[in-house]
Motif scaffolding. Structure first.
Motif, PDB file in Angstrom:
ATOM      1  N   THR A 118       0.848  -1.198   0.000  1.00 62.00           N
ATOM      2  CA  THR A 118       0.000   0.000   0.000  1.00 62.00           C
ATOM      3  C   THR A 118       0.877   1.239   0.000  1.00 62.00           C
ATOM      4  O   THR A 118       1.832   1.340   0.774  1.00 62.00           O
ATOM      5  CB  THR A 118      -0.920   0.021   1.229  1.00 62.00           C
ATOM      6  OG1 THR A 118      -1.784  -1.116   1.197  1.00 62.00           O
ATOM      7  CG2 THR A 118      -1.766   1.294   1.256  1.00 62.00           C
ATOM      8  N   LEU A 119       0.571   2.156  -0.890  1.00 62.03           N
ATOM      9  CA  LEU A 119       1.206   3.470  -0.835  1.00 62.03           C
ATOM     10  C   LEU A 119       0.164   4.498  -0.410  1.00 62.03           C
ATOM     11  O   LEU A 119      -1.034   4.276  -0.561  1.00 62.03           O
ATOM     12  CB  LEU A 119       1.837   3.859  -2.177  1.00 62.03           C
ATOM     13  CG  LEU A 119       0.963   4.101  -3.409  1.00 62.03           C
ATOM     14  CD1 LEU A 119       0.287   5.478  -3.378  1.00 62.03           C
ATOM     15  CD2 LEU A 119       1.807   3.987  -4.661  1.00 62.03           C
ATOM     16  N   PHE A 120       0.632   5.599   0.132  1.00 57.67           N
ATOM     17  CA  PHE A 120      -0.289   6.667   0.515  1.00 57.67           C
ATOM     18  C   PHE A 120       0.291   8.006   0.102  1.00 57.67           C
ATOM     19  O   PHE A 120       1.509   8.176   0.008  1.00 57.67           O
ATOM     20  CB  PHE A 120      -0.572   6.653   2.026  1.00 57.67           C
ATOM     21  CG  PHE A 120       0.618   6.988   2.893  1.00 57.67           C
ATOM     22  CD1 PHE A 120       0.920   8.308   3.220  1.00 57.67           C
ATOM     23  CD2 PHE A 120       1.437   5.977   3.393  1.00 57.67           C
ATOM     24  CE1 PHE A 120       2.013   8.612   4.020  1.00 57.67           C
ATOM     25  CE2 PHE A 120       2.535   6.269   4.183  1.00 57.67           C
ATOM     26  CZ  PHE A 120       2.820   7.587   4.512  1.00 57.67           C
TER      27      PHE A 120
ATOM     28  N   GLU B  62      -0.642  11.937   1.308  1.00 61.57           N
ATOM     29  CA  GLU B  62      -1.453  12.858   2.106  1.00 61.57           C
ATOM     30  C   GLU B  62      -1.543  14.206   1.391  1.00 61.57           C
ATOM     31  O   GLU B  62      -0.594  14.641   0.736  1.00 61.57           O
ATOM     32  CB  GLU B  62      -0.843  13.039   3.491  1.00 61.57           C
ATOM     33  CG  GLU B  62      -0.805  11.743   4.302  1.00 61.57           C
ATOM     34  CD  GLU B  62      -0.087  11.909   5.634  1.00 61.57           C
ATOM     35  OE1 GLU B  62       0.565  12.960   5.839  1.00 61.57           O
ATOM     36  OE2 GLU B  62      -0.175  10.986   6.465  1.00 61.57           O
TER      37      GLU B  62
ATOM     38  N   ASP C 117      -6.826  12.804   0.778  1.00 60.95           N
ATOM     39  CA  ASP C 117      -5.772  11.836   1.070  1.00 60.95           C
ATOM     40  C   ASP C 117      -6.070  10.565   0.289  1.00 60.95           C
ATOM     41  O   ASP C 117      -7.237  10.211   0.068  1.00 60.95           O
ATOM     42  CB  ASP C 117      -5.710  11.505   2.564  1.00 60.95           C
ATOM     43  CG  ASP C 117      -5.303  12.693   3.415  1.00 60.95           C
ATOM     44  OD1 ASP C 117      -4.639  13.608   2.888  1.00 60.95           O
ATOM     45  OD2 ASP C 117      -5.655  12.719   4.609  1.00 60.95           O
TER      46      ASP C 117
ATOM     47  N   GLU D   6      -4.926   6.308  -0.620  1.00 60.99           N
ATOM     48  CA  GLU D   6      -4.192   5.060  -0.463  1.00 60.99           C
ATOM     49  C   GLU D   6      -4.487   4.167  -1.667  1.00 60.99           C
ATOM     50  O   GLU D   6      -5.631   4.043  -2.092  1.00 60.99           O
ATOM     51  CB  GLU D   6      -4.594   4.319   0.819  1.00 60.99           C
ATOM     52  CG  GLU D   6      -4.163   5.010   2.091  1.00 60.99           C
ATOM     53  CD  GLU D   6      -4.524   4.190   3.323  1.00 60.99           C
ATOM     54  OE1 GLU D   6      -5.029   3.048   3.166  1.00 60.99           O
ATOM     55  OE2 GLU D   6      -4.301   4.679   4.444  1.00 60.99           O
TER      56      GLU D   6
ATOM     57  N   SER E 118      -3.607   0.170  -2.947  1.00 61.30           N
ATOM     58  CA  SER E 118      -3.069  -1.132  -2.577  1.00 61.30           C
ATOM     59  C   SER E 118      -3.046  -2.040  -3.786  1.00 61.30           C
ATOM     60  O   SER E 118      -3.958  -2.008  -4.628  1.00 61.30           O
ATOM     61  CB  SER E 118      -3.914  -1.777  -1.469  1.00 61.30           C
ATOM     62  OG  SER E 118      -3.892  -0.996  -0.295  1.00 61.30           O
TER      63      SER E 118
ATOM     64  N   SER F 212     -13.330   8.146  -5.773  1.00 61.25           N
ATOM     65  CA  SER F 212     -12.708   6.818  -5.796  1.00 61.25           C
ATOM     66  C   SER F 212     -12.935   6.126  -7.128  1.00 61.25           C
ATOM     67  O   SER F 212     -12.021   5.508  -7.692  1.00 61.25           O
ATOM     68  CB  SER F 212     -13.267   5.951  -4.659  1.00 61.25           C
ATOM     69  OG  SER F 212     -12.910   6.466  -3.400  1.00 61.25           O
TER      70      SER F 212
ATOM     71  N   ARG G 229      -8.527   3.825  -1.869  1.00 56.34           N
ATOM     72  CA  ARG G 229      -9.190   4.431  -0.712  1.00 56.34           C
ATOM     73  C   ARG G 229      -8.958   5.941  -0.752  1.00 56.34           C
ATOM     74  O   ARG G 229      -7.814   6.390  -0.718  1.00 56.34           O
ATOM     75  CB  ARG G 229      -8.684   3.834   0.597  1.00 56.34           C
ATOM     76  CG  ARG G 229      -9.183   2.419   0.853  1.00 56.34           C
ATOM     77  CD  ARG G 229      -8.592   1.813   2.111  1.00 56.34           C
ATOM     78  NE  ARG G 229      -7.163   1.543   1.932  1.00 56.34           N
ATOM     79  CZ  ARG G 229      -6.672   0.451   1.335  1.00 56.34           C
ATOM     80  NH1 ARG G 229      -7.499  -0.454   0.839  1.00 56.34           N
ATOM     81  NH2 ARG G 229      -5.371   0.272   1.221  1.00 56.34           N
TER      82      ARG G 229
ATOM     83  N   GLN H 205      -9.913   9.519   1.106  1.00 55.67           N
ATOM     84  CA  GLN H 205     -10.465  10.186   2.282  1.00 55.67           C
ATOM     85  C   GLN H 205     -10.515  11.677   2.010  1.00 55.67           C
ATOM     86  O   GLN H 205      -9.506  12.298   1.637  1.00 55.67           O
ATOM     87  CB  GLN H 205      -9.631   9.921   3.531  1.00 55.67           C
ATOM     88  CG  GLN H 205     -10.213  10.574   4.786  1.00 55.67           C
ATOM     89  CD  GLN H 205      -9.424  10.253   6.045  1.00 55.67           C
ATOM     90  OE1 GLN H 205      -8.338   9.683   5.978  1.00 55.67           O
ATOM     91  NE2 GLN H 205      -9.974  10.617   7.190  1.00 55.67           N
TER      92      GLN H 205
END
Length: 278
Positions: free
Chosen positions: A3-5, A7, A31, A33, A35, A119, A134, A136
């Motif tokens: 998983t990368l994120f 922010e 934000d 994510e 996967s 998304s 994901r 947010q």
């Protein structure tokens, strides 16, 4: 599976229609994510592509657009036009090129329904090794006064020309060298959930108790009509520079003291203006 994120990948400024609040300006911080399996570079997705392609997909969907709850029974949609009946009476009509609308398949425009739509837009542009997306979204945490406002900039050559886009904005006011939270709160209340209109753009209204504004811009013809109580008409353009100057000049005349205004337009950007009493 990895998983990368990222922010604060994007700041999304837009307007939304709500049967109770009316036309509402909003700003969300995004934000992300992702996967999935690692690609040939040992990555889920290169961060450069995330910043270019994924952010572009999110912004193309909602940024500087009018988000409408297409499933709500009080909303009537035609090509180039949306009309929403308001709980307190009256209607909001927006006419614009379709590029300025984002129609959500939902009863309400909420942080959840917007995140679902973003998304889906992100999923459409990521490669096949990405199994999960994901998103947010959240508003800025603000300690102090802020307001939700909408406007359109007829002279702008970019997406700000769209007559119904908006922001959720902080406000700082200094009077005689001291910050004045009371004045900040009063002004934020005045402009909260308001359409800020330019006097030169006013047209003849089609409904009693409403006011209508419109103009031609590079992207096409834009018009909007709202109940009179949801509008504040400014004697000039509604750029953040002009809004800051308008607040400062009005308050300096009222207070009889020097006033400095730090007006934000969404997140981390805005304009400063100062005025002395006449």
């Amino acid at each position: 599976m990895a998983t990368l994120f990222v922010e604060q990948l994007a700041n999304l400024d837009f307007a939304l229609l709500d049967p109770e609040r009316g036309l509402v300006g909003e700003t969300y911080l995004m934000d992300l994510e992702l996967s999935g399996e690692l690609d040939a570079q040992g990555m889920v997705l290169d961060f450069g592509r995330v910043k270019r392609e994924v952010r572009a997909a999110a912004e193309a969907l909602v940024d500087h657009k009018l988000l409408v709850p297409a499933a709500h029974p009080a909303l009537h949609i035609q090509p180039g036009q949306v009309v929403l009946g308001l709980v307190g009476g009256g209607e909001i009509e927006v006419c614009s090129p379709d590029i300025a609308f984002c129609r959500l398949p939902a009863m309400a425009v909420t942080v959840e329904t917007v995140a679902d739509a973003v998304s889906a837009a992100v999923r459409a542009v990521v490669p096949d090794n990405v199994d999960a997306v994901r998103v947010q979204l959240q508003p800025e945490a603000i300690d102090g006064a802020y307001y939700h406002y909408c406007h359109g900039l007829r002279k702008h050559d970019g997406d700000c020309q769209r007559i119904a886009h908006g922001h959720r904005s902080r406000l700082k006011i200094t009077r005689a060298g001291e910050r004045d939270p009371s004045l900040e709160g009063q002004w934020a209340e005045r402009w909260n959930n308001r359409f800020l209109a330019t006097v030169d753009d006013e047209l003849a209204a089609q409904r009693p108790g409403h006011r209508r504004f419109g103009y031609d811009a590079p992207q096409g013809r834009f018009e909007i009509e709202l109940p009179e109580g949801q509008i504040d008409v400014i004697p000039g353009d509604t750029t953040v520079e002009c809004l800051a100057a308008y607040i400062a000049g009005t308050l300096a005349a009222q207070q009889g003291q020097a006033v400095t205004v730090r007006a934000y337009e969404g997140l981390r950007k805005g304009a400063l203006a100062s005025a002395e009493p006449a």
